[in-house]
Design a protein around this motif. Structure first.
Motif, PDB file in Angstrom:
ATOM      1  N   ASP A 157     -74.167 -40.243  51.857  1.00 31.47           N
ATOM      2  CA  ASP A 157     -73.882 -39.806  53.222  1.00 31.47           C
ATOM      3  C   ASP A 157     -74.835 -38.697  53.661  1.00 31.47           C
ATOM      4  OD1 ASP A 157     -72.741 -38.075  51.404  1.00 31.47           O
ATOM      5  OD2 ASP A 157     -70.694 -38.286  52.136  1.00 31.47           O
ATOM      6  N   GLY A 206     -71.108 -36.169  55.142  1.00 34.82           N
ATOM      7  CA  GLY A 206     -70.357 -36.969  56.100  1.00 34.82           C
ATOM      8  C   GLY A 206     -70.260 -36.379  57.484  1.00 34.82           C
ATOM      9  N   LEU A 252     -64.182 -38.970  59.761  1.00 35.58           N
ATOM     10  CA  LEU A 252     -64.338 -39.284  58.332  1.00 35.58           C
ATOM     11  C   LEU A 252     -63.355 -40.357  57.897  1.00 35.58           C
ATOM     12  CD1 LEU A 252     -64.796 -35.692  56.837  1.00 35.58           C
ATOM     13  CD2 LEU A 252     -66.571 -37.437  57.155  1.00 35.58           C
ATOM     14  N   ASP A 277     -65.011 -43.602  57.832  1.00 33.85           N
ATOM     15  CA  ASP A 277     -65.839 -43.808  56.641  1.00 33.85           C
ATOM     16  C   ASP A 277     -64.983 -44.277  55.469  1.00 33.85           C
ATOM     17  OD1 ASP A 277     -67.793 -42.754  58.272  1.00 33.85           O
ATOM     18  OD2 ASP A 277     -67.837 -40.802  57.278  1.00 33.85           O
ATOM     19  N   ASN A 296     -64.852 -41.931  50.639  1.00 34.80           N
ATOM     20  CA  ASN A 296     -65.993 -42.714  51.124  1.00 34.80           C
ATOM     21  C   ASN A 296     -66.996 -43.084  50.044  1.00 34.80           C
ATOM     22  OD1 ASN A 296     -66.884 -39.972  50.867  1.00 34.80           O
ATOM     23  ND2 ASN A 296     -68.598 -40.385  52.240  1.00 34.80           N
ATOM     24  N   HIS A 350     -70.693 -43.866  55.561  1.00 37.64           N
ATOM     25  CA  HIS A 350     -70.933 -42.698  56.410  1.00 37.64           C
ATOM     26  C   HIS A 350     -70.977 -43.113  57.875  1.00 37.64           C
ATOM     27  CE1 HIS A 350     -75.150 -44.058  56.661  1.00 37.64           C
ATOM     28  NE2 HIS A 350     -75.062 -44.265  55.347  1.00 37.64           N
TER      29      HIS A 350
END
Length: 337
Positions: A7, A201, A252, A255, A279, A317
């Motif tokens: 990410d 991220g 997030l 993700d 993630n 990401h």
């Protein structure tokens, strides 16, 4: 190309770039950059600490954080797969004279019993004394695993009873917060120092913040300058981090959903992969080496990282969609199948 190497490959959005261009700046070596000051104070408050220090990288923030607890010739304890042990180029030993011992955990989750077994805060004149314990949340090489709050609380109590410092590498602590709903300050108050990162991220181009007491951050500022990390008009970078705090934390969760979509394609093909908590997905490559899998995936339009002889890692990401991640999972499943 669907780039799932890390990410860290995220790029700043147009709105983030605009915020950077409009940032009020000053000379931070003289502690006169107002945007830096806002970021440091805000992050310290979010994590339940007194003061913060802006750093270029998470690695630098970790070196400075651990150094607040460990004198040359003393040791920090950490997981064998911890970022400070595997991915910071030996900086703690090379730059600050810190030694390191590790416990082993298959998924990076801390076991208080392992910490207790290694703790040696007063080892006498012939052995190395423990001065700090380090924990990583989420755990990168463990597969984005989230540390259980009760285990963190137990380790915190162990360290405080032993008079040993406790540092959190919280590069992806934002992911843990989003995955669990546990507040940043709940995590942060368990530790003496905490580092968090904005260039993963959250999508900022540069930046981490270390937090702790005002005295610790004043000491870390001196060491940061000694290591060449003095900033001038760094408010341009701090503005990107502030924008990320305001606009990128909640996303997030997308993700995390993309990581589950990636994994679902693998499990549908009979490949045994743990369901990701955040993630990051670590995938065993079976009969193929990780280098072979990375090369074949790249030919198929997917970039992955090799993190072991027969392990590859995919990190979702904000710059890849859920559908792209599902496609990447199908491509990897075809290679491994």
């Amino acid at each position: 190309m669907i780039d799932l190497r890390s990410d860290t490959v995220t790029v700043p959005t147009a709105a983030m770039r605009a915020a950077m261009a409009e940032a009020e700046v000053g000379d931070d070596v003289y502690a006169e950059d107002p945007t830096i000051a806002v970021l440091e104070g805000r992050v310290a408050g979010l994590l339940g600490h007194e003061a913060g220090l802006f750093c270029a990288t998470g690695s630098l923030a970790n070196v400075l954080g651990v150094a607040q607890h460990v004198r040359p010739g003393q040791e920090v304890l950490c997981d064998s797969g911890a970022h400070i042990a595997r991915a910071e180029m030996g900086a703690h030993g090379a730059l600050t004279g810190v030694t390191m011992r590790t416990w082993v955990s298959p998924d990076g989750r801390v076991d208080p019993a392992c910490v207790e077994a290694l703790l040696s805060p007063d080892a006498g004149p012939y052995l190395v004394s423990t001065a700090c314990v380090e924990v990583e949340n989420t755990h990168n090489f463990g597969g984005g695993t989230v540390q259980p709050l009760d285990a963190l609380g137990a380790v915190s109590t162990l360290c405080r009873d032993a008079g040993v410092g406790l540092h959190l590498d919280g590069a992806r602590l934002w992911n843990a917060q989003v995955a669990t709903g546990i507040g940043l300050d709940t995590y942060g108050r368990l530790f003496d120092t905490v580092s968090v990162c904005f260039s993963k991220g959250l999508g900022a181009p540069v930046g981490s913040v270390l937090v702790g007491s005002a005295e610790q951050m004043a000491s870390a500022r001196i060491l940061r300058k000694r290591l060449g990390g003095g900033w001038r008009q760094a408010g341009l970078l701090a503005a990107a981090c502030l924008y990320a705090l305001d606009h990128h934390v909640a996303s997030l969760a997308e993700d995390h959903a993309a990581a589950r979509a990636f994994t679902a394609e693998l499990t549908a093909s009979g490949i045994d992969v743990a369901t990701p908590e955040t993630n990051i997905v670590v995938v065993p490559t079976g009969a193929l080496t990780s280098g072979e899998v990375v090369a074949r995936a790249s030919e198929g339009g997917v970039r992955l990282s090799a993190v072991g002889a027969r392990l590859v890692r995919a990190v979702t990401h904000r710059d890849v969609s859920l559908d792209q991640c599902a496609d990447a999972g199908r491509i990897l499943a075809g290679i491994l199948g």
